[in-house]
Design a protein around this motif. Structure first.
Motif, PDB file in Angstrom:
ATOM      1  N   PRO A 210       0.863  -1.343   0.121  1.00  0.00           N
ATOM      2  CA  PRO A 210      -0.110   0.016  -0.020  1.00  0.00           C
ATOM      3  C   PRO A 210       0.763   1.271   0.024  1.00  0.00           C
ATOM      4  N   VAL A 211       2.120   1.431   0.588  1.00  0.00           N
ATOM      5  CA  VAL A 211       2.740   2.437   0.672  1.00  0.00           C
ATOM      6  C   VAL A 211       3.772   2.498  -0.744  1.00  0.00           C
ATOM      7  N   SER A 212       3.594   1.605  -1.725  1.00  0.00           N
ATOM      8  CA  SER A 212       4.582   1.612  -2.702  1.00  0.00           C
ATOM      9  C   SER A 212       4.269   2.657  -3.763  1.00  0.00           C
ATOM     10  N   ASN A 213       5.012   2.982  -4.562  1.00  0.00           N
ATOM     11  CA  ASN A 213       4.911   4.085  -5.792  1.00  0.00           C
ATOM     12  C   ASN A 213       5.584   3.630  -6.892  1.00  0.00           C
ATOM     13  N   THR A 214       5.103   2.895  -7.720  1.00  0.00           N
ATOM     14  CA  THR A 214       5.647   2.231  -9.013  1.00  0.00           C
ATOM     15  C   THR A 214       6.313   3.120  -9.932  1.00  0.00           C
ATOM     16  N   ARG A 215       5.703   4.268 -10.002  1.00  0.00           N
ATOM     17  CA  ARG A 215       6.330   5.335 -10.862  1.00  0.00           C
ATOM     18  C   ARG A 215       7.606   5.917 -10.448  1.00  0.00           C
ATOM     19  N   GLN A 216       7.973   6.147  -9.115  1.00  0.00           N
ATOM     20  CA  GLN A 216       8.847   6.488  -8.517  1.00  0.00           C
ATOM     21  C   GLN A 216       9.898   5.311  -8.535  1.00  0.00           C
ATOM     22  N   TRP A 217       9.489   4.354  -8.376  1.00  0.00           N
ATOM     23  CA  TRP A 217      10.281   3.021  -8.329  1.00  0.00           C
ATOM     24  C   TRP A 217      11.349   2.911  -9.617  1.00  0.00           C
ATOM     25  N   LEU A 218      10.580   3.241 -10.620  1.00  0.00           N
ATOM     26  CA  LEU A 218      11.172   3.161 -12.007  1.00  0.00           C
ATOM     27  C   LEU A 218      12.012   4.262 -12.060  1.00  0.00           C
ATOM     28  N   VAL A 219      11.832   5.304 -11.565  1.00  0.00           N
ATOM     29  CA  VAL A 219      12.852   6.581 -11.678  1.00  0.00           C
ATOM     30  C   VAL A 219      14.106   5.942 -10.689  1.00  0.00           C
ATOM     31  N   ALA A 220      13.974   5.444  -9.591  1.00  0.00           N
ATOM     32  CA  ALA A 220      14.915   5.022  -8.925  1.00  0.00           C
ATOM     33  C   ALA A 220      15.734   4.062  -9.637  1.00  0.00           C
ATOM     34  N   PHE A 221      15.248   3.124 -10.463  1.00  0.00           N
ATOM     35  CA  PHE A 221      15.988   2.115 -11.145  1.00  0.00           C
ATOM     36  C   PHE A 221      16.752   2.827 -12.499  1.00  0.00           C
ATOM     37  N   ALA A 222      16.212   3.885 -12.789  1.00  0.00           N
ATOM     38  CA  ALA A 222      16.822   4.459 -13.995  1.00  0.00           C
ATOM     39  C   ALA A 222      18.089   5.285 -13.423  1.00  0.00           C
ATOM     40  N   GLU A 223      18.151   5.442 -12.001  1.00  0.00           N
ATOM     41  CA  GLU A 223      19.507   5.826 -11.624  1.00  0.00           C
ATOM     42  C   GLU A 223      20.386   4.787 -11.459  1.00  0.00           C
ATOM     43  N   VAL A 224      19.972   3.611 -11.168  1.00  0.00           N
ATOM     44  CA  VAL A 224      20.798   2.316 -11.215  1.00  0.00           C
ATOM     45  C   VAL A 224      21.561   2.148 -12.539  1.00  0.00           C
ATOM     46  N   GLU A 225      20.815   2.444 -13.568  1.00  0.00           N
ATOM     47  CA  GLU A 225      21.305   2.110 -14.855  1.00  0.00           C
ATOM     48  C   GLU A 225      22.546   3.238 -15.252  1.00  0.00           C
ATOM     49  N   LYS A 226      22.191   4.636 -14.702  1.00  0.00           N
ATOM     50  CA  LYS A 226      23.014   5.670 -14.799  1.00  0.00           C
ATOM     51  C   LYS A 226      24.564   5.228 -14.229  1.00  0.00           C
TER      52      LYS A 226
END
Length: 306
Positions: A210-226
Motif C-alpha cells: 500500500p505505501v509503494s509508488n511504482t512510478r518513482q520505483w522506475l525513476v530510482a531504477f533509472a538511477e541504477v542504470e546511470k
C-alpha cells in the motif's frame, strides 16, 4: 519415564538449534560483504529476516546496511560481523521503512552506532511500526522480546548525500521511494558496488504494497542504470548484475504499469485487468503467483490516482 523425558529434552534442543537464525556475510568486493536472506516470507526460522544485509569495513569502524527485523536478529547480525572484523559497528544505514530494515536499530544504538535514514523512511517507520510489530508477534513469539521502535537519529532530507565514513566514500541516493517511501540506495563508488535496498529484487517477484509508488520505483531504477554498477546487492536475492536486475525488477514494473494504464484508460474492471496480465515472463520468480494479484490491483489503483 526418565528415558522419555530425556528424549523430549533432546528433541526440544534439536528443534531450537534448527530454528536459530544463521547470518553469514559473503565477500562482494574489498572490505564489502553481504548476508543473503531467504527469498520466501518471514518465518520463525529466519526470525523475520528475509532480506539482505550489507557490511562495509573501514579502518575506523564498520558500516552496517540495515539492522534486521528484531533485537534478537540484530544480535545475530552483530555476531556475524564479529567473524569478519574486530571493528565496532559505528554506523547503521536503514535503506527503507520495512521491518527487517530497521527494527534492529535498538540493539545497535546500545552498541554506540549512529543510525542514518532518509527522512521519508523515518516518517514511514513511525506510521507503520505498530502494524509491523503486530504482524511479527505471531510469527516470532518470544524471539521478538526486547524489540522496540528506535528511529534513526541522522535524517537525510536531500536526494543525495555523500559522506566519508571511516575513510571510505559512501553515497546515499533517494529518488522518491519505490517499494516504500524512504527507499534509499547505498553506492560505494570506489568499488562500484550498489546496495539497492528494495529498489531491486532478483530471483523473487517484487512486492507492491500500500505505501509503494511504482512510478518513482522506475525513476530510482533509472538511477541504477546511470551508475552502471559492477555488482549489485539487491534487497532480496543473490548478488547480481544490471542485466538480471532489469529482467527481474524493471521489466516487470514497466509491463505492470503499461498494462494497468491501458486498462484504466479503457475503464476496464480491475479484476478483469488483473486476470488479463501475462505473467508468463516472470513465472520463474519465487512467490510470483502469490504476490502478483495484489501487485496488479495496487498498481491499477495507483494509476487511477495519477
Amino acid at each position: 519415564m526418565m528415558k522419555n523425558t530425556i528424549l523430549g529434552i533432546i528433541a526440544l534442543c534439536s528443534t531450537t538449534i534448527s530454528h536459530a537464525l544463521e547470518v553469514n556475510f559473503e565477500a562482494v568486493a574489498q572490505g564489502v560483504y553481504a548476508h543473503i536472506g531467504d527469498i520466501g516470507g518471514r518465518t520463525a526460522e529466519n526470525e523475520g529476516l528475509n532480506a539482505n544485509i550489507g557490511l562495509v569495513v573501514t579502518p575506523k569502524g564498520a558500516v552496517l546496511i540495515d539492522s534486521g527485523a528484531s533485537y534478537a536478529s540484530a544480535k545475530a547480525i552483530h555476531e556475524a560481523v564479529k567473524r569478519i572484523t574486530p571493528q565496532p559497528v559505528r554506523w547503521v544505514i536503514n535503506t527503507g521503512g520495512q521491518d527487517h530494515r530497521w527494527l534492529g536499530n535498538g540493539y545497535f544504538k546500545e552498541q554506540g552506532a549512529e543510525v542514518f535514514a532518509h527522512a521519508a523512511a523515518a516518517a514511514d517507520m513511525r506510521v507503520r511500526s505498530g502494524d509491523q510489530l503486530a504482524a511479527l508477534r505471531p510469527i516470532l513469539g518470544d524471539k521478538l522480546q526486547g524489540t522496540v521502535p528506535v528511529y534513526p537519529a541522522r535524517l537525510v532530507d536531500t536526494n543525495d548525500l555523500r559522506m566519508d565514513l571511516g575513510g571510505r566514500p559512501v553515497e546515499l541516493l533517494h529518488r522518491g521511494g519505490g517499494h516504500t517511501p524512504g527507499d534509499t540506495m547505498v553506492w560505494l563508488p570506489d568499488v562500484k558496488v550498489l546496495f539497492s535496498g528494495d529498489i531491486i529484487y532478483v530471483e523473487r517477484l517484487l512486492a507492491v504494497i500500500p505505501v509503494s509508488n511504482t512510478r518513482q520505483w522506475l525513476v530510482a531504477f533509472a538511477e541504477v542504470e546511470k551508475l552502471n554498477p559492477m555488482r549489485i546487492v539487491p534487497g532480496h536475492g543473490h548478488v547480481t548484475e544490471l542485466a538480471t536486475a532489469r529482467a527481474h525488477t524493471r521489466d516487470y514494473l514497466q509491463a505492470l504499469r503499461k498494462h494497468m494504464k491501458d486498462a484504466v484508460d479503457r475503464n476496464e474492471d480491475i479484476s478483469q485487468s488483473v486476470r488479463r496480465f501475462d505473467l508468463s515472463p516472470f513465472k520463474q520468480l519465487a512467490n510470483a503467483d502469490d504476490l502478483h494479484p495484489g501487485n496488479a490491483s495496487r498498481t491499477y489503483l495507483e494509476i487511477e490516482r495519477e
